[in-house]
Design a protein around this motif. Sequence first.
Motif, mmCIF file in Angstrom:
data_model
loop_
_atom_site.group_PDB
_atom_site.id
_atom_site.type_symbol
_atom_site.label_atom_id
_atom_site.label_comp_id
_atom_site.label_asym_id
_atom_site.label_seq_id
_atom_site.Cartn_x
_atom_site.Cartn_y
_atom_site.Cartn_z
ATOM 1 N N GLU A 97 10.244 -6.025 1.500
ATOM 2 C CA GLU A 97 9.346 -4.695 1.329
ATOM 3 C C GLU A 97 7.852 -5.217 0.927
ATOM 4 O O GLU A 97 8.016 -6.178 0.220
ATOM 5 N N PRO A 98 6.891 -4.819 1.409
ATOM 6 C CA PRO A 98 6.600 -3.691 2.336
ATOM 7 C C PRO A 98 6.702 -4.132 3.834
ATOM 8 O O PRO A 98 6.356 -3.535 4.810
ATOM 9 N N THR A 101 9.107 -2.864 6.573
ATOM 10 C CA THR A 101 8.506 -1.192 7.122
ATOM 11 C C THR A 101 7.322 -1.391 8.053
ATOM 12 O O THR A 101 7.295 -0.784 9.033
ATOM 13 N N GLU A 119 7.374 11.519 10.281
ATOM 14 C CA GLU A 119 8.216 10.607 9.272
ATOM 15 C C GLU A 119 8.102 9.193 9.320
ATOM 16 O O GLU A 119 8.354 8.760 8.356
ATOM 17 N N ARG A 122 5.467 8.459 6.705
ATOM 18 C CA ARG A 122 6.253 8.664 5.521
ATOM 19 C C ARG A 122 6.844 7.407 4.963
ATOM 20 O O ARG A 122 6.906 7.025 4.004
ATOM 21 N N LYS A 123 7.631 6.820 5.908
ATOM 22 C CA LYS A 123 8.105 5.516 5.594
ATOM 23 C C LYS A 123 7.280 4.706 5.176
ATOM 24 O O LYS A 123 7.365 3.723 4.401
ATOM 25 N N GLU A 125 4.529 5.254 3.531
ATOM 26 C CA GLU A 125 4.132 5.597 2.337
ATOM 27 C C GLU A 125 5.225 5.278 1.127
ATOM 28 O O GLU A 125 4.933 4.708 0.201
ATOM 29 N N GLN A 126 6.352 5.518 1.722
ATOM 30 C CA GLN A 126 7.593 4.921 0.688
ATOM 31 C C GLN A 126 7.643 3.678 0.445
ATOM 32 O O GLN A 126 7.947 3.203 -0.675
ATOM 33 N N ALA A 127 7.280 2.897 1.536
ATOM 34 C CA ALA A 127 7.023 1.371 1.068
ATOM 35 C C ALA A 127 5.864 0.733 0.371
ATOM 36 O O ALA A 127 5.615 -0.266 0.071
ATOM 37 N N GLY A 128 4.943 1.926 0.045
ATOM 38 C CA GLY A 128 3.998 1.671 -0.966
ATOM 39 C C GLY A 128 2.566 1.598 -0.337
ATOM 40 O O GLY A 128 1.504 1.205 -1.044
ATOM 41 N N ASN A 130 -0.993 3.066 1.020
ATOM 42 C CA ASN A 130 -1.815 4.244 0.627
ATOM 43 C C ASN A 130 -2.562 4.684 1.997
ATOM 44 O O ASN A 130 -2.482 4.020 2.847
#
Length: 160
Positions: A97-98, A101, A119, A122-123, A125-128, A130
């Motif tokens: 990661e990232p 993703t 969504e 969002r994945k 964003e969840q992987a870092g 911005n």
Amino acid sequence: MNDAIDKAVGLSPEEALYATRRFRPEFVQGAEQCRLSVLQPANEQGLSAELRLALACRMATLNKDAVLTADYDAQLAAVKPAPDLLALAAGETALAEPLATIARHVDLVTLTPATAQAEDIRKLEQAGLNNPQIVALSELIAFVNFQTRVAIGLRLMRSV
């Protein structure tokens, strides 16, 4: 001026299709400016030139454009990227990661853009990533996919 699309198609100034593209010089200039802005931006937003080239190579491969794949592969080799970026460019999916993703997102939008959903952002964003990085990534994805489709279309026109 030959741009990257001319190069990808193999157009020379002597050809009618080359001249036809120049009926819309703003298109030729705009596409080249866009290419530079997504591959070599003044502000990388934390997405390195090496990463951008690796992703461009991956997308060109997904689009089955051998000419653009070879071009992006050569550009990538010239910057001597880390092994993980070479794996990313080669289509690997088992990445840290990232990158994993990012690769999934690039593949999704390149191969099945109609299935992309909020969504999927969002994945990222969840992987870092911005917001500026997500926008920069989206611009890169849009441009390389645009570039491959224009090159394919021009090659078809050239073959007639």
